[in-house]
Design a protein around this motif. Structure first.
Motif, mmCIF file in Angstrom:
data_model
loop_
_atom_site.group_PDB
_atom_site.id
_atom_site.type_symbol
_atom_site.label_atom_id
_atom_site.label_comp_id
_atom_site.label_asym_id
_atom_site.label_seq_id
_atom_site.Cartn_x
_atom_site.Cartn_y
_atom_site.Cartn_z
ATOM 1 N N ALA A 113 11.176 -36.084 11.080
ATOM 2 C CA ALA A 113 9.686 -35.768 11.437
ATOM 3 C C ALA A 113 8.767 -36.478 10.526
ATOM 4 C CB ALA A 113 9.395 -34.321 11.419
ATOM 5 N N ALA A 114 9.116 -36.271 9.002
ATOM 6 C CA ALA A 114 8.120 -37.055 8.128
ATOM 7 C C ALA A 114 8.262 -38.614 8.494
ATOM 8 C CB ALA A 114 8.918 -36.812 6.773
ATOM 9 N N GLY A 115 9.428 -39.314 8.693
ATOM 10 C CA GLY A 115 9.682 -40.474 8.976
ATOM 11 C C GLY A 115 8.853 -41.016 10.012
ATOM 12 N N VAL A 116 8.681 -40.383 11.216
ATOM 13 C CA VAL A 116 8.095 -40.647 12.266
ATOM 14 C C VAL A 116 6.486 -40.629 11.867
ATOM 15 C CG1 VAL A 116 7.505 -40.154 14.666
ATOM 16 C CG2 VAL A 116 9.823 -40.040 13.969
ATOM 17 N N THR A 117 6.249 -39.607 11.274
ATOM 18 C CA THR A 117 4.686 -39.523 11.016
ATOM 19 C C THR A 117 4.276 -40.671 10.205
ATOM 20 O OG1 THR A 117 4.990 -36.971 10.817
ATOM 21 C CG2 THR A 117 2.946 -38.096 9.737
ATOM 22 N N HIS A 118 5.200 -41.100 9.266
ATOM 23 C CA HIS A 118 4.894 -42.182 8.131
ATOM 24 C C HIS A 118 4.753 -43.597 8.977
ATOM 25 C CE1 HIS A 118 5.098 -44.640 4.345
ATOM 26 N NE2 HIS A 118 4.811 -43.550 3.928
ATOM 27 N N VAL A 173 -3.428 -40.357 9.159
ATOM 28 C CA VAL A 173 -2.385 -39.576 9.083
ATOM 29 C C VAL A 173 -2.312 -38.552 10.181
ATOM 30 C CG1 VAL A 173 -3.175 -37.992 7.795
ATOM 31 C CG2 VAL A 173 -0.741 -38.329 7.712
ATOM 32 N N GLU A 174 -3.239 -38.248 10.661
ATOM 33 C CA GLU A 174 -3.662 -37.115 11.839
ATOM 34 C C GLU A 174 -3.174 -37.842 13.225
ATOM 35 O OE1 GLU A 174 -4.660 -34.222 12.103
ATOM 36 O OE2 GLU A 174 -5.216 -33.879 9.858
ATOM 37 N N PHE A 175 -3.103 -39.120 13.279
ATOM 38 C CA PHE A 175 -2.594 -39.662 14.618
ATOM 39 C C PHE A 175 -1.227 -39.638 14.487
ATOM 40 C CE2 PHE A 175 -1.088 -42.950 17.364
ATOM 41 C CZ PHE A 175 -1.760 -42.779 18.583
ATOM 42 N N ARG A 208 6.579 -33.093 8.528
ATOM 43 C CA ARG A 208 5.224 -33.733 8.690
ATOM 44 C C ARG A 208 4.139 -33.341 7.384
ATOM 45 N NH1 ARG A 208 6.714 -32.280 13.957
ATOM 46 N NH2 ARG A 208 5.715 -30.353 13.711
ATOM 47 N N LEU A 209 4.173 -32.162 6.962
ATOM 48 C CA LEU A 209 3.205 -31.646 6.069
ATOM 49 C C LEU A 209 3.686 -32.393 4.603
ATOM 50 C CD1 LEU A 209 3.105 -27.847 6.652
ATOM 51 C CD2 LEU A 209 1.254 -29.643 7.282
ATOM 52 N N ALA A 210 5.017 -32.906 4.455
ATOM 53 C CA ALA A 210 5.400 -33.468 3.078
ATOM 54 C C ALA A 210 4.505 -34.834 3.033
ATOM 55 C CB ALA A 210 6.528 -33.689 2.952
ATOM 56 N N VAL A 211 4.071 -35.293 4.365
ATOM 57 C CA VAL A 211 3.360 -36.633 4.363
ATOM 58 C C VAL A 211 1.801 -36.227 4.298
ATOM 59 C CG1 VAL A 211 2.953 -38.534 5.597
ATOM 60 C CG2 VAL A 211 5.020 -37.829 5.618
ATOM 61 N N LYS A 235 -8.179 -43.193 1.871
ATOM 62 C CA LYS A 235 -7.025 -42.280 1.722
ATOM 63 C C LYS A 235 -5.624 -43.156 2.057
ATOM 64 C CE LYS A 235 -8.526 -38.234 0.463
ATOM 65 N NZ LYS A 235 -7.893 -37.499 -0.707
ATOM 66 N N LYS A 236 -4.700 -42.826 1.357
ATOM 67 C CA LYS A 236 -3.281 -43.702 1.590
ATOM 68 C C LYS A 236 -2.254 -42.704 1.488
ATOM 69 C CE LYS A 236 -2.937 -47.385 2.065
ATOM 70 N NZ LYS A 236 -2.887 -48.068 3.441
ATOM 71 N N MET A 237 -1.240 -42.809 2.726
ATOM 72 C CA MET A 237 -0.194 -41.931 2.527
ATOM 73 C C MET A 237 0.880 -41.960 1.255
ATOM 74 S SD MET A 237 1.437 -42.213 6.356
ATOM 75 C CE MET A 237 1.883 -44.205 6.096
ATOM 76 N N PRO A 238 1.342 -40.835 0.885
ATOM 77 C CA PRO A 238 2.389 -41.126 -0.544
ATOM 78 C C PRO A 238 3.408 -42.179 -0.222
ATOM 79 C CG PRO A 238 2.620 -39.023 0.914
ATOM 80 C CD PRO A 238 1.364 -39.599 1.416
ATOM 81 N N HIS A 239 4.200 -42.769 -0.940
ATOM 82 C CA HIS A 239 5.076 -43.406 -0.775
ATOM 83 C C HIS A 239 6.217 -42.771 -0.070
ATOM 84 C CE1 HIS A 239 3.269 -46.711 -2.894
ATOM 85 N NE2 HIS A 239 3.140 -46.029 -3.893
ATOM 86 N N PHE A 240 7.160 -43.448 0.783
ATOM 87 C CA PHE A 240 8.012 -42.389 1.452
ATOM 88 C C PHE A 240 9.262 -42.005 0.382
ATOM 89 C CE2 PHE A 240 11.211 -41.561 4.554
ATOM 90 C CZ PHE A 240 10.515 -40.505 5.587
ATOM 91 N N ARG A 241 9.704 -42.556 -0.526
ATOM 92 C CA ARG A 241 10.219 -41.920 -1.442
ATOM 93 C C ARG A 241 9.980 -40.578 -2.281
ATOM 94 N NH1 ARG A 241 14.355 -44.529 -3.725
ATOM 95 N NH2 ARG A 241 14.648 -44.649 -1.176
ATOM 96 N N GLU A 242 8.644 -40.661 -2.291
ATOM 97 C CA GLU A 242 8.066 -39.640 -3.061
ATOM 98 C C GLU A 242 8.343 -38.247 -1.826
ATOM 99 O OE1 GLU A 242 3.487 -37.902 -3.770
ATOM 100 O OE2 GLU A 242 3.717 -39.930 -3.949
ATOM 101 N N VAL A 243 8.008 -38.689 -0.706
ATOM 102 C CA VAL A 243 8.277 -37.754 0.467
ATOM 103 C C VAL A 243 9.452 -37.298 0.333
ATOM 104 C CG1 VAL A 243 8.240 -37.366 2.857
ATOM 105 C CG2 VAL A 243 6.281 -38.534 1.957
ATOM 106 N N GLY A 244 10.532 -38.013 0.223
ATOM 107 C CA GLY A 244 11.961 -37.645 0.240
ATOM 108 C C GLY A 244 12.382 -36.674 -0.870
#
Length: 362
Positions: A113-118, A173-175, A208-211, A235-244
């Motif tokens: 879910a986080a990957g799709v959001t990102h 990120v809302e989209f 999703r909230l982790a992003v 505003k920028k998303m966190p790096h995906f490694r940070e999400v993981g």
């Protein structure tokens, strides 16, 4: 262009499109799938209304969903690389994992879910989707001065007297959040027990909230002669490694739950345990130990896995090999060596044979 998916990537993508109670059906798909949204949508049966609509009208978003699933797969394999269950890509075994409501499944749903959001959000910022773009900031409160670690400005100004305004291209990120929710939270068939659906929906939201909840502020200074009279921030998303990393922490502290009598609530198991919040991962069944191969549970076992004979953590031979012991083996392989840079602009290397001692689980 034909892109071949591994079986785990194919399976994870179908997770996004199918109700939980028919996930097992997709493991019968044996051939690689052409990464074409129309092909994907034709093969995915029983789509929910919103999903079917996206397949028909916005296939480019379906492609980004697939990219997000692959992003989640890669991160899962990185985060679990030293664990007894290492997010293996073996089809027939991975399907068994998904049929259980264990901690590992909770992580898979969350990271996907986080990957799709990102991925969808990133596509918006890159201009790859017509339906979205940069974040709208007209109604947002003025930005706070960012910390030095999050600011992209090279100015040494302390920030006093500096004007701030939103600008640049912030990530919408809302989209991405809404599209991930649309695919991951498809209407599930309600049965006598709805615990699994509630658990999956909770873990999807945690991913999703982790992003969404960890957006960072980046800024750029403007002014004459290196001054910083105005800062533009976005505003920028966190790096995906940070999400993981964050979701792995939630995995380590995941909460066991059981269904309430009303069939609509989840209750933490154990005394004096606080109810899990929206960012926590939850599960209802205990995981197998994954020490030995077991088709019923989806465990491949750890026989033959590389371990660290000097480590005392999860990568150590005692834990990874389940105290069965290990053997030392010498492996010879080629690697680049004696590399030289030649003007301009080529790096030439020789091939050298290298010996390495590996510890392998019995």
């Amino acid at each position: 262009m034909t892109v071949r998916l591994s079986r785990i990537q194919l399976a994870l993508f179908f997770i996004l499109l199918c109700p939980v109670n028919i996930i097992g059906l997709w493991w019968a798909v044996g051939s690689p799938l052409v990464m074409d949204p129309n092909s994907i949508c034709r093969k995915a049966k029983r789509l929910a209304g919103k999903q079917a609509e996206l397949c028909q009208t916005q296939p480019e978003i379906v492609s980004e969903v697939a990219k997000g699933a692959r992003l989640g797969v890669r991160e899962c394999q990185y985060q679990f690389r030293y664990r007894r269950w290492n997010c293996t890509s073996h089809n027939k075994y991975f399907g068994k994992i998904l049929q259980q409501d264990i901690r590992e499944t909770a992580f898979v749903y969350a990271i996907t879910a986080a990957g799709v959001t990102h991925a969808v959000t990133q596509a918006c910022s890159m201009g790859d989707l017509l339906q979205c773009g940069c974040e709208a900031t007209r109604n947002r409160a003025p930005p706070r001065p960012p910390s030095s670690s999050s600011s992209s400005s090279s100015s040494s100004s302390s920030g006093e007297g500096v004007k701030w305004e939103w600008g640049g291209c912030g990530d919408d990120v809302e989209f991405g959040y809404e599209k991930s929710k649309q695919f991951m939270d498809a209407k599930r068939r309600r049965g006598k027990s709805d615990i699994r659906t509630l658990v999956d929906l909770h873990n999807n939201e945690a991913g999703r909230l982790a992003v969404k909840l960890y957006m960072r502020t980046e800024c750029k200074c403007h002014g004459l002669s290196g001054s910083c009279t105005l800062r533009t921030c976005w505003k920028k998303m966190p790096h995906f490694r940070e999400v993981g990393d964050r979701l792995l922490e939630r995995f380590n502290g995941a909460s066991k739950v059981m269904g309430g009598n009303d069939g609509k609530t989840l209750i933490p198991v154990g005394q004096n345990i606080k109810p899990p919040d929206k960012q926590d991962l939850i599960y209802s069944d205990e995981s197998p130990d994954f020490c030995l191969a077991n088709r019923k549970t989806g465990s491949l076992g750890t026989r033959g896995r590389i371990c660290n004979s000097t480590a005392m953590d999860i990568s150590g031979c005692d834990l990874l090999c389940c105290e069965r012991g290990y053997r030392e083996e010498t492996v010879v392989f080629e690697e680049n060596c004696l590399c030289r840079f030649h003007w301009c602009c080529v790096v030439q290397c020789k091939k050298c044979l290298v010996q390495k001692e590996l510890s392998l689980c019995h």
